[in-house]
Scaffold this motif. Sequence first.
Motif, mmCIF file in Angstrom:
data_model
loop_
_atom_site.group_PDB
_atom_site.id
_atom_site.type_symbol
_atom_site.label_atom_id
_atom_site.label_comp_id
_atom_site.label_asym_id
_atom_site.label_seq_id
_atom_site.Cartn_x
_atom_site.Cartn_y
_atom_site.Cartn_z
ATOM 1 N N SER A 1 6.319 -17.749 -21.516
ATOM 2 C CA SER A 1 6.955 -16.493 -21.892
ATOM 3 C C SER A 1 7.992 -16.087 -20.862
ATOM 4 O O SER A 1 7.981 -16.527 -19.710
ATOM 5 C CB SER A 1 5.902 -15.390 -22.022
ATOM 6 O OG SER A 1 5.305 -15.128 -20.760
ATOM 7 N N ARG B 1 8.318 -13.256 -19.497
ATOM 8 C CA ARG B 1 7.689 -12.484 -18.407
ATOM 9 C C ARG B 1 7.172 -13.406 -17.307
ATOM 10 O O ARG B 1 7.377 -13.142 -16.116
ATOM 11 C CB ARG B 1 6.545 -11.660 -19.005
ATOM 12 C CG ARG B 1 5.798 -10.798 -18.000
ATOM 13 C CD ARG B 1 4.713 -10.018 -18.722
ATOM 14 N NE ARG B 1 3.867 -9.285 -17.787
ATOM 15 C CZ ARG B 1 2.804 -8.573 -18.151
ATOM 16 N NH1 ARG B 1 2.487 -8.488 -19.436
ATOM 17 N NH2 ARG B 1 2.090 -7.932 -17.245
ATOM 18 N N SER C 1 10.294 -7.179 -19.926
ATOM 19 C CA SER C 1 9.916 -8.249 -20.833
ATOM 20 C C SER C 1 9.733 -7.719 -22.264
ATOM 21 O O SER C 1 10.185 -8.355 -23.231
ATOM 22 C CB SER C 1 8.628 -8.899 -20.335
ATOM 23 O OG SER C 1 8.181 -9.889 -21.226
ATOM 24 N N GLN D 1 11.913 -8.946 -25.505
ATOM 25 C CA GLN D 1 11.270 -9.489 -26.694
ATOM 26 C C GLN D 1 11.650 -8.692 -27.943
ATOM 27 O O GLN D 1 11.928 -9.268 -28.998
ATOM 28 C CB GLN D 1 9.750 -9.486 -26.501
ATOM 29 C CG GLN D 1 9.269 -10.483 -25.456
ATOM 30 C CD GLN D 1 7.783 -10.404 -25.206
ATOM 31 O OE1 GLN D 1 7.105 -9.539 -25.762
ATOM 32 N NE2 GLN D 1 7.266 -11.286 -24.361
#
Length: 582
Positions: free
Chosen positions: A2, A4, A316, A320
Motif C-alpha cells: 500500500s 501508506r 494515505s 486513496q
Amino acid sequence: MSFRRKMLFAFLGFVLAPLAILGGLSYQISSTTLKNNISEQTVQTLKAVDRNLMKAVSEVNTFSDFVLSSGEIQSFLKTNDTDSVIEFYNNQQSIAGLMYGNAQVDDFMVYSKDGELLHLKNSTVPPFGEFVLSPFYLEMIEQKGRPVWLTPSSNQEWSSNEESLLTQGRVIKDIQTLEDIGYLVMNIKIRLFDELFSNIDMNPSEELIINRRGDILYSLNHEMIGEDLQMDELSSLKLGSTGYFLTNWEDKKSLVTYIPSQFSTMQNDELILVSIQPWDVLASEIIMIRNTTIILFIVAIVMALLFNMLYLRRVSQFIQESLASMKKVEEGALHVRMREFKLKELKNISSGFNNMLTRIRDLIQDVKLEQEYKREAQFQVLQEQINPHFLYNTLESINALAAMNGQKEISKMTINLGKLLRISINGDYEVMVKDEIRHVVSYLEIQKIRYDHAFHFLVEVDEALEKEYVLKLILQPLVENSIKHAFDSKEAGIISIQGYCEGSKGFIFVQDNGTGLPQEALESLNDDKNERHKNLGHGMINVHKRLRLYYGMAYGMIVCSDQKEGTKIKITFPIKGENNGI
C-alpha cells in the motif's frame, strides 16, 4: 504494498539510513583516529623504556668491563691463584655496590682456558668440558669479547634457582696481549627491568619483551616469563618495523603496539617491545558516540511511527480517495465530488479537484456545441465542392475519347492523372508505401510524355516494405527536382527508386545521374537551415520538414550529391506503428 507502507518505508529509509551511515562513519573515523593517537603516544613511551633498558644493560656491561680488566681476575687466569680472587671479591666495595645495588648481579663464574672455574656461589654450573661444547661458548668466541646474552628461557644450565635470570657471557682477554685467557659468565636478576616497567604511566596496560617467535622474555608479571604470546598477527610482523593492530588477547579486544628493541640476545635474536591495552577502556569516548547513534536510531523509529499515526494515515486516506475518484472520472462519471479534509493542504486539493471537474464538464458542453457548429459548416463546404466522383468520371470520359481516336499518349496521361488525384484528395496523412510508389510512378509516366521520353526510371521496393505506411506525397517533389534541375538534355537521364526495411525503420532511396547539387545548396539542406537556396525547390525542403515534424528528429532526409555522378537522397521513417508524429 500500500501507499501508506511505501511512504513509511521511504521515511525510514531516507531518515534512518543516513543516520546509520553517519553514525557508522563517525564511529569508524573516531576509532581509527583514537588508535593512531594512542599508538603514537605508546610508541614514544616504549622508545623511552627501550632507552632506559639499554642504559641498565650498559651498567651491566660496565660492571663486566670492570671485572674483566681487574688485576685480580687477570692474575687468576694467568696463575690460577684462587686466593687473590677471593681477596679481590671481599675487598673491592665498588664491585659489590655494582653487583648488589645497580646492576642486580646475582652470580658470576670465571673459566680459565685450562678449565679452572671460579664460582662465587655453590650452585651447580656446567663443567668446562660441557661449556666449550655449548652454542653459548661458540657465540662468545664469535663475538670476540662483546657481551652475549641468554634469556630466562634458554639459560637453565646457568641458573639453578627459581627466580628468572638473564645470563651474560664474555671472552676475557689479556689486557696486554689481547689473547683469550678465560671466560666470564654472569647471572643478572630480571628485577633489573622491573623499575623501568613499573614507572610506565599507561595503566591499564601490559608491557612485554618478546622475541620474534613470540616467547615472552620479560613481563612485570614474572609468572608470564617463558610463556608464548598467543597472537596470530605476530607471524606477519616485519622485523625492525613499528606498528599496531587490534586483536583478541585473553578474551578481550586489545590494542597491541610494538617497536623493535635495541637489546638483542644470542645470535642477534631481535627483541620486540610490546604494549597491550584493553580496547574497551581506551574506546570509552567513541563507545559513547556509538550508543548515542543507537539512541537516535530508536528515537527516529518512534518518530516515524508517530508520523505514520498522526499524519501519514490521513495523507494515505486522501490519496486513496483521490485515486478512486479519478478512476470514476476516467469511466466518465463527471458528477464525482471529493469530501473535505481537516488538513488545510488536503482541503485545498480536494476543493481544487471538485472545481476542476465542474470546469471540465462545462468545457465538454462547450466543445459539443462547437463541434455541432463545425459539422454544419463542413457540410456546407462539402456541398459547394466539386464531387470527386464527377471529376473521375470526366477523366474516364476523356480517356475513352482519346483511346477511340488513337491518342494513346493522351489516354495514358489521363489515367495517370486520375491516380494522382486519388491519392492527393485522400484526407489521411499516411498511405501504404505501395500507394506512394504508384503515385510517383504515375507522375513519372506523365513527365516522360511531357519531356518526350528524355529520361527513364527504375523502381525496386521490397514486398515487406510495400505493406508499411509512410507519409504521403514525399517522393513526387524529389523526382520533380531531378527532372527539372538534374538532367542535361545531351544525355539520357535515369531515376532510380529503391526501398527496404531494416528492424523498426524503413528506407527509401531516390537517385539520379544528373548534374548534382552545388555544395552550398547541399550544406543548406543537410544543416536544416531555414533559408531557401536558389538551387533547391520548395518541394525538397518541404518534404524534409514534414518528415521531421511528423516522425521526429530521428527521422528525415539525407542528401548526398556530386556534380559529376548525380544526387542520392535517403529517406528514413519508422514502421510498425512506432512513429512519434501528430
